[in-house]
Design a protein around this motif. Structure first.
Motif, mmCIF file in Angstrom:
data_model
loop_
_atom_site.group_PDB
_atom_site.id
_atom_site.type_symbol
_atom_site.label_atom_id
_atom_site.label_comp_id
_atom_site.label_asym_id
_atom_site.label_seq_id
_atom_site.Cartn_x
_atom_site.Cartn_y
_atom_site.Cartn_z
ATOM 1 N N LEU A 118 -0.883 7.719 4.478
ATOM 2 C CA LEU A 118 -1.729 6.512 4.509
ATOM 3 C C LEU A 118 -3.027 6.819 5.239
ATOM 4 O O LEU A 118 -4.118 6.433 4.812
ATOM 5 C CB LEU A 118 -1.002 5.348 5.197
ATOM 6 N N GLN A 177 -8.982 -3.215 7.284
ATOM 7 C CA GLN A 177 -9.348 -3.873 8.551
ATOM 8 C C GLN A 177 -10.273 -2.965 9.381
ATOM 9 O O GLN A 177 -11.203 -3.441 10.035
ATOM 10 C CB GLN A 177 -8.061 -4.209 9.328
ATOM 11 N N GLU A 184 -7.805 -0.049 17.017
ATOM 12 C CA GLU A 184 -6.938 -0.694 16.034
ATOM 13 C C GLU A 184 -5.640 0.093 15.972
ATOM 14 O O GLU A 184 -5.662 1.322 15.887
ATOM 15 C CB GLU A 184 -7.600 -0.694 14.646
ATOM 16 N N GLY A 200 -6.898 1.046 5.761
ATOM 17 C CA GLY A 200 -8.242 1.223 6.299
ATOM 18 C C GLY A 200 -9.151 0.025 6.083
ATOM 19 O O GLY A 200 -10.304 0.030 6.510
ATOM 20 N N GLN A 237 4.607 -0.466 3.491
ATOM 21 C CA GLN A 237 3.585 -1.106 4.324
ATOM 22 C C GLN A 237 2.712 -2.013 3.466
ATOM 23 O O GLN A 237 2.727 -1.919 2.252
ATOM 24 C CB GLN A 237 2.729 -0.053 5.027
ATOM 25 N N ILE A 275 0.831 -1.212 0.000
ATOM 26 C CA ILE A 275 0.000 0.000 0.000
ATOM 27 C C ILE A 275 0.865 1.262 0.000
ATOM 28 O O ILE A 275 0.380 2.359 0.260
ATOM 29 C CB ILE A 275 -0.971 0.022 1.214
HETATM 30 N N1 SAH Z 1 -4.559 -2.814 9.017
HETATM 31 C C1 SAH Z 1 -3.777 -2.348 7.888
HETATM 32 C C2 SAH Z 1 -2.398 -2.961 7.903
HETATM 33 C C3 SAH Z 1 -1.371 -1.967 7.507
HETATM 34 S S1 SAH Z 1 0.306 -2.488 7.814
HETATM 35 C C4 SAH Z 1 -4.518 -2.615 6.608
HETATM 36 O O1 SAH Z 1 -5.495 -3.375 6.638
HETATM 37 O O2 SAH Z 1 -4.169 -2.059 5.569
HETATM 38 C C5 SAH Z 1 0.569 -1.880 9.455
HETATM 39 C C6 SAH Z 1 0.401 -0.403 9.669
HETATM 40 O O3 SAH Z 1 0.795 -0.115 11.002
HETATM 41 C C7 SAH Z 1 1.254 0.482 8.770
HETATM 42 O O4 SAH Z 1 0.428 1.363 8.071
HETATM 43 C C8 SAH Z 1 2.179 1.201 9.748
HETATM 44 O O5 SAH Z 1 2.493 2.519 9.354
HETATM 45 C C9 SAH Z 1 1.363 1.183 11.027
HETATM 46 N N2 SAH Z 1 2.111 1.360 12.270
HETATM 47 C C10 SAH Z 1 3.352 0.904 12.601
HETATM 48 N N3 SAH Z 1 3.685 1.281 13.841
HETATM 49 C C11 SAH Z 1 2.630 1.980 14.337
HETATM 50 C C12 SAH Z 1 2.353 2.629 15.584
HETATM 51 N N4 SAH Z 1 3.223 2.630 16.572
HETATM 52 N N5 SAH Z 1 1.156 3.242 15.730
HETATM 53 C C13 SAH Z 1 0.254 3.247 14.743
HETATM 54 N N6 SAH Z 1 0.458 2.648 13.549
HETATM 55 C C14 SAH Z 1 1.615 2.018 13.348
#
Ligand code: SAH
Length: 218
Positions: free
Chosen positions: A119, A99, A91, A97, A66, A62
């Protein structure tokens, strides 16, 4: 017609049904969750160049290094969380977005935190377009999680810390559940249930997530 189903051709409908059947065969048994995953348009959460792969059971990039998690993993984590029927859910890692959208269909309120502003901006736009009104987004600019809005009945983390983050566990309500990948390299998807000042910790299965990081990218 619900907005989510507008503009979907027969091909997409069939590929979605195939994905859901595959999730079922992989052991996902929550039919309410499966019905919602069949409805929520995963292709909306990807760049156009990748949207034709949206209904494959695979993680997809994405941007900003990530990934949008594999549908099986989204389903598994959500299924574990929903066994406890949480009302307010935090979350960590909004990412695309996707999930967040699944959670918004299942629980009363979703609080989602992301550290990469571009993002978050894109996720906000997509969630707005799809009409979710029970989602609150925040940039991860102070501490882990969202302390001011806690405690939460459920916490779902989509990036992996090296160890279980105590400060986040303390944002769980008594009896609340957290689903979180933990470790470096190979990680263990872990369930944490708060019992007063104690925590029941159970391994779920090995997974691979991007690392949970500090700081904000604007
Ligand atoms: N749930 C997302 C998964 C994205 S990958 C989806 O369905 O698309 C994981 C995400 O966690 C990344 O966007 C990354 O920037 C974020 N991330 C990493 N460390 C973080 C933190 N400490 N607080 C918030 N987000 C974090």
């Amino acid at each position: 017609m619900v907005p989510e189903l507008q503009g979907i051709g027969m091909t997409s409908r069939r590929t979605r049904a195939r994905l859901i059947q595959r999730l079922r065969e992989s052991g996902i048994g929550d039919e309410r969750l499966l019905a919602i995953m069949e409805e929520v348009p995963r292709h909306i959460f990807l760049d156009e160049a990748l949207s034709h792969r949206a209904y494959e059971d695979t993680a997809l990039p994405i941007g900003h290094s990530q990934t949008l998690s594999q549908p099986y993993i989204v389903a598994r984590m959500t299924e574990v969380l929903m066994r406890h029927n949480p009302g307010r859910v935090l979350e960590l890692g909004t990412g695309s977005g996707y999930q967040t959208a699944i959670l918004a269909r299942l629980v009363k309120d979703v609080y989602s935190v992301e550290r990469i502003k571009p993002l978050q901006d894109r996720a906000r736009e997509r969630l707005r377009t799809l009409g979710y009104r029970n989602v609150m987004l925040r940039l991860a600019d102070r501490g882990i999680g969202w302390q001011e809005q806690g405690p939460f009945d459920g916490i779902l983390v989509t990036a992996a810390p090296k160890e279980l983050p105590r400060d986040l566990m303390m944002q769980l309500a008594d009896g609340g559940v957290m689903v979180i990948p933990v470790g470096e390299g190979t990680q263990m998807l872990t369930q944490v249930i708060r019992r007063g000042e104690d925590f029941d910790i159970t391994d779920i299965e090995p997974v691979r997530f991007v690392p949970l990081l500090g700081g904000v990218v604007r």
